[in-house]
Design an enzyme around this catalytic site. Structure first.
Site, mmCIF file in Angstrom:
data_model
loop_
_atom_site.group_PDB
_atom_site.id
_atom_site.type_symbol
_atom_site.label_atom_id
_atom_site.label_comp_id
_atom_site.label_asym_id
_atom_site.label_seq_id
_atom_site.Cartn_x
_atom_site.Cartn_y
_atom_site.Cartn_z
ATOM 1 N N SER A 11 38.391 29.250 38.790
ATOM 2 C CA SER A 11 38.577 30.474 39.568
ATOM 3 C C SER A 11 37.420 31.404 39.239
ATOM 4 O O SER A 11 36.727 31.219 38.234
ATOM 5 C CB SER A 11 39.926 31.115 39.241
ATOM 6 O OG SER A 11 40.101 31.263 37.841
ATOM 7 N N GLU A 13 35.705 35.553 39.409
ATOM 8 C CA GLU A 13 35.963 36.986 39.496
ATOM 9 C C GLU A 13 34.769 37.729 40.078
ATOM 10 O O GLU A 13 33.626 37.450 39.728
ATOM 11 C CB GLU A 13 36.256 37.528 38.098
ATOM 12 C CG GLU A 13 36.577 39.011 38.087
ATOM 13 C CD GLU A 13 37.153 39.435 36.755
ATOM 14 O OE1 GLU A 13 38.254 38.954 36.414
ATOM 15 O OE2 GLU A 13 36.502 40.228 36.058
ATOM 16 N N ASP A 104 41.341 50.734 31.331
ATOM 17 C CA ASP A 104 40.663 51.555 30.332
ATOM 18 C C ASP A 104 40.927 53.022 30.611
ATOM 19 O O ASP A 104 41.084 53.422 31.745
ATOM 20 C CB ASP A 104 39.149 51.301 30.394
ATOM 21 C CG ASP A 104 38.828 49.862 30.030
ATOM 22 O OD1 ASP A 104 39.509 49.336 29.131
ATOM 23 O OD2 ASP A 104 37.931 49.275 30.647
#
Length: 280
Positions: A11, A13, A104
């Site tokens: 996969s 990103e 974050d």
């Protein structure tokens, strides 16, 4: 088997580009990587409204490839009502997978939102949408930068998995034993779902070093030293990086890793060089 049919569970990103040129390039990269029949694409999420809209737009464009596309969702800075709307929009757009993260803390931000931790976000998604989404969460084989120690971190990780996650994707790392050790610890706490190693190609030493220090990923000293010795020789860095990361991936697959998730940085070539080096 044609060269494009990749039986490994891979996969990829992407991040939302901030320019039109970046978006045009991403469409080309998407098509090159889609030809390898990955299990899914994921699209990262930045804090703040504009980037969330950008994530949605990129998710739509990337999923036009016909590959299942998983947007990142973050609890930080999101209220439940916003998340509820977003989940509804994603459902209506045919999205069936999500990556649920704590996110974050942006500097200077006063409120962190109603959900504080990823396990709460996973529980919220399940409560709102049942089993509609496949949910992935993050794992940190070398410990989350804010965790007091690895055992505490694995306990937090097990909590996220038990909250209803289908799988985990790890932060990138360059030491296979860190991954195997983390998986053993998680299994000992009853985690049964797949834990997919996250893989970062090495193409630029300076960027990698800065990135790794920020997110708590260890670059082994021997790799640092070798990369430093190449100076500005980007071809030598790329060739060495491809070799090191290919061997890491092969070792992970041979050791039972359930697939590989590549952090592409919106580039196809470095990742495909590694994928083409791998055997089942």
């Amino acid at each position: 088997m044609s060269s494009h049919e990749h039986p490994l569970g891979i996969s990829f990103e992407f991040f939302p580009p901030s320019t039109d040129a970046g978006r045009d390039k991403l469409i080309r990269v998407r098509d090159e990587l889609a030809a390898r029949k990955p299990r899914f694409f994921s699209v990262t999420y930045g804090a703040g409204g504009s980037t969330q809209a950008r994530t949605r737009q990129v998710v739509r464009e990337v999923s036009e490839s016909g590959i299942s596309t998983a947007p990142h969702l973050s609890c930080i800075g999101s209220e439940k009502s916003q998340l509820r709307d977003l989940l509804l929009q994603y459902r209506e757009e045919g999205v069936d997978s999500l990556v649920a993260l704590r996110g974050d803390m942006p500097s200077g931000m006063g409120s962190i939102g109603e959900l504080r931790y990823a396990n709460e976000l996973v529980e919220f998604i399940r409560a709102e949408t049942g089993d509609h989404f496949d949910i992935a969460v993050a794992a940190y084989p070398e410990s989350h930068p804010q965790a007091p120690n690895l055992d505490k971190d694995v306990e937090n990780f097990a909590r996220k998995m038990k909250a209803g996650a289908n799988m985990a994707i790890t932060q990138y790392f360059f030491t296979a034993d860190a991954y195997f050790n983390f998986v053993d610890k998680a299994r000992a706490l009853g985690v049964e779902q797949p834990i997919i190693p996250g893989i970062m190609p090495i193409t630029n030493y300076t960027k990698l070093a800065r990135f790794s220090d920020a997110c708590g990923a260890e670059i082994p000293r021997w790799i640092r030293k070798q990369l430093e010795s190449y100076g500005d020789d980007s071809e030598a860095i790329a060739a060495f990086g491809t070799d090191v990361v290919s061997r890491l991936c092969q070792r992970l697959l041979d050791g039972g890793a359930p697939g590989l998730h590549f952090y592409t940085l919106n580039q196809a070539a470095p990742v495909l060089k590694i994928v083409d080096n791998l055997t089942d």
